[in-house]
Design a protein around this motif. Structure first.
Motif, short mmCIF file in Angstrom:
data_model
loop_
_atom_site.label_atom_id
_atom_site.label_comp_id
_atom_site.label_asym_id
_atom_site.label_seq_id
_atom_site.Cartn_x
_atom_site.Cartn_y
_atom_site.Cartn_z
N GLU A 29 0.84 -1.20 0.00
CA GLU A 29 0.00 0.00 0.00
C GLU A 29 0.88 1.26 0.00
O GLU A 29 0.59 2.22 -0.72
N PHE A 79 0.84 -0.02 -4.31
CA PHE A 79 0.70 -1.39 -4.83
C PHE A 79 1.46 -1.60 -6.14
O PHE A 79 1.04 -2.38 -7.00
N THR A 108 -5.99 -5.77 -5.30
CA THR A 108 -5.95 -4.48 -4.58
C THR A 108 -6.79 -3.38 -5.22
O THR A 108 -7.01 -2.34 -4.59
N TRP A 118 -10.34 -3.68 -1.63
CA TRP A 118 -9.30 -4.33 -0.81
C TRP A 118 -9.27 -3.59 0.51
O TRP A 118 -8.98 -2.38 0.54
N GLY A 158 -7.39 -12.06 2.49
CA GLY A 158 -6.23 -11.56 1.76
C GLY A 158 -5.10 -12.56 1.62
O GLY A 158 -4.37 -12.55 0.62
N GLY A 183 -0.74 -10.20 1.50
CA GLY A 183 -2.18 -9.95 1.50
C GLY A 183 -2.77 -10.18 2.89
O GLY A 183 -3.95 -9.90 3.13
N TYR A 229 -5.76 -8.30 5.25
CA TYR A 229 -6.76 -7.66 4.38
C TYR A 229 -7.86 -8.67 4.04
O TYR A 229 -7.67 -9.89 4.16
N ARG A 234 -10.87 -9.14 0.64
CA ARG A 234 -11.29 -8.59 -0.65
C ARG A 234 -12.79 -8.76 -0.80
O ARG A 234 -13.34 -9.83 -0.55
#
Ligand SMILES: Cc1ncc(COP(=O)(O)O)c(C=O)c1O
Length: 395
Positions: free
Chosen positions: A153, A157, A184, A331, A359, A366, A369, A371
């Motif tokens: 981030e 990304f 993302t 995301w 994630g 990931g 996180y 999605r």
């Protein structure tokens, strides 16, 4: 009983687990049998249909008595020409339909095939983390070594190409990029495409750009093609697909464009593996690529509304989220105090019926996180987010 203990998987697939969504489907089926009202905002499968003129073409073509035989392997000349026409209209990119375009049974198989045709055992493949799992899965099957490059981030990304060790670069055959990005929702500036073409040329590495979300953009953003970079065709291939652009995920229609040698190797490989598409699907694909494109703008408006519902709700629930300029994904960083995405998503599913994607499925970076897919009806998405919000308060 016959001793059949000799029936074992080959070494190259022995450590493989089923694709995440295949095991998730089983879990969801059990919950549904037990009466749980499931809302799926996990997989990136568009809920909306393609425009009527595309479906009409499929029907008309299916009614024709001579459209039921095998079609040309790797896509008919008409489909390749339509792809070239789309690239010219959409990106002002010139492609030779017979040598620089290949039809695919969805782009996923093309990603897999590319790795098989260029990666020798021991070669490195550079894969973004988080990233679409097929990049690493196909490399493992080819016997390649994987170098996961974080896309973080704090770096919008994008991968930091300078961070790749020289010892890896020396043995690298292939680097994967994917913008607009799954999972993302990030986009890449054109300057990044120029930078990576330079980099790959310098290090003699093939670039594979996976671009199925190039036409799912919001707020006036228009995603570029890697093929717009001067000389990209010399070292790169781009994968595109009708799945998300035209709401045709189940039709399995995709394409690879770019370097003619890579196109030829994949064509040869595929000719041993599959026997192409049902003709009416190809015909309808041609119609989608070359017909009226204005409905896509309206479709993207619907995704945008859904995106905004998700962003607002998840923010209120304590997730860390930014509105993605493209793709059908949001995301989101888990609310403070939660860092195990698999555990979080499992519990969320079991206790609310809302199915999201953890994630960690997309790689180590990931983790932390989840999605959300925008490929469900606006009402369902609204209901799912309402459930998530009240559930998070109980944690
Ligand atoms: C990044 C990415 N690449 C490729 C694909 C495969 O798309 P298809 O095989 O439907 O063209 C997907 C599907 O979700 C994706 O997210």
């Amino acid at each position: 009983m016959t001793d059949n203990s000799f029936i074992k998987p080959a070494d190259r697939i022995a450590s493989f687990k089923p694709y995440y969504f295949a095991s998730l489907a089983k879990k969801i089926a059990v919950l549904q049998e037990n009466g749980v009202d499931i809302i799926k905002i996990d997989m990136g499968s568009p809920d909306l249909p393609p425009e009527k003129f595309i479906i009409d073409r499929l029907k008309i073509s299916a009614d024709s008595p001579n459209s039921h035989g095998y079609t040309a392997m790797g896509g008919t000349p008409g489909f390749k020409k339509a792809t070239a026409e789309y690239y010219k209209n959409r990106f002002n990119v010139d492609l030779n339909p017979s040598s620089e375009v290949l039809g695919l049974i969805g782009s996923k198989e093309g990603l897999f095939a590319l790795t098989q045709v260029v990666v020798n055992p021991g070669d490195f493949v550079i894969v973004p983390d988080p990233g679409y799992p097929v990049y690493s899965g196909s490399a493992k099957i080819a016997g390649g070594q994987i170098y996961f490059i974080p896309i973080l981030e704090e770096n919008n990304f994008l991968p930091d190409l300078k961070s790749i060790p020289e010892s890896v670069l020396e043995k690298t055959k292939l680097i994967w990029i994917n913008y607009p990005n799954n999972p993302t929702g990030a986009i890449a500036p054109f300057t990044f495409f120029e930078e990576i073409v330079d980099f790959a040329r310098q290090h003699k590495i093939i670039i594979a750009h996976d671009a199925p979300y190039v036409d799912v953009c919001f707020d006036g953003y228009i995603a570029p093609s890697l093929m717009q970079v001067d000389g990209a065709k010399e070292i790169a291939i781009e994968f595109n697909s009708l799945s998300k652009s035209y709401n045709m995920a189940g039709w399995r229609l995709g394409m690879a464009v770019g370097n003619p040698d890579l196109i030829r190797y994949i064509h040869t490989y595929k000719s041993q593996v599959d026997t192409s598409h049902f003709g009416p699907i190809i015909e309808a694909g041609i119609e989608a690529l070359t017909g009226d494109q204005s409905w896509i703008i309206e479709r993207n408006e619907i995704y945008k509304q859904r995106r905004d519902i998700v962003i607002k709700g998840l923010k209120e629930a304590g997730f860390g989220v930014k509105a993605p300029p493209a793709t059908i994904y949001v995301w989101a960083k888990l609310p403070a105090g939660n860092d195990n995405s698999l555990e979080f998503c499992n519990k969320l599913l079991e206790e609310t019926g809302v199915s999201t994607t953890p994630g960690i499925v997309y790689g180590e970076f990931g983790e932390g996180y989840l999605r959300v897919s925008l490929g469900s009806s606006t009402e369902k998405i609204q209901e799912a987010i309402t459930r998530v919000k009240s559930w998070v308060l109980t944690l």
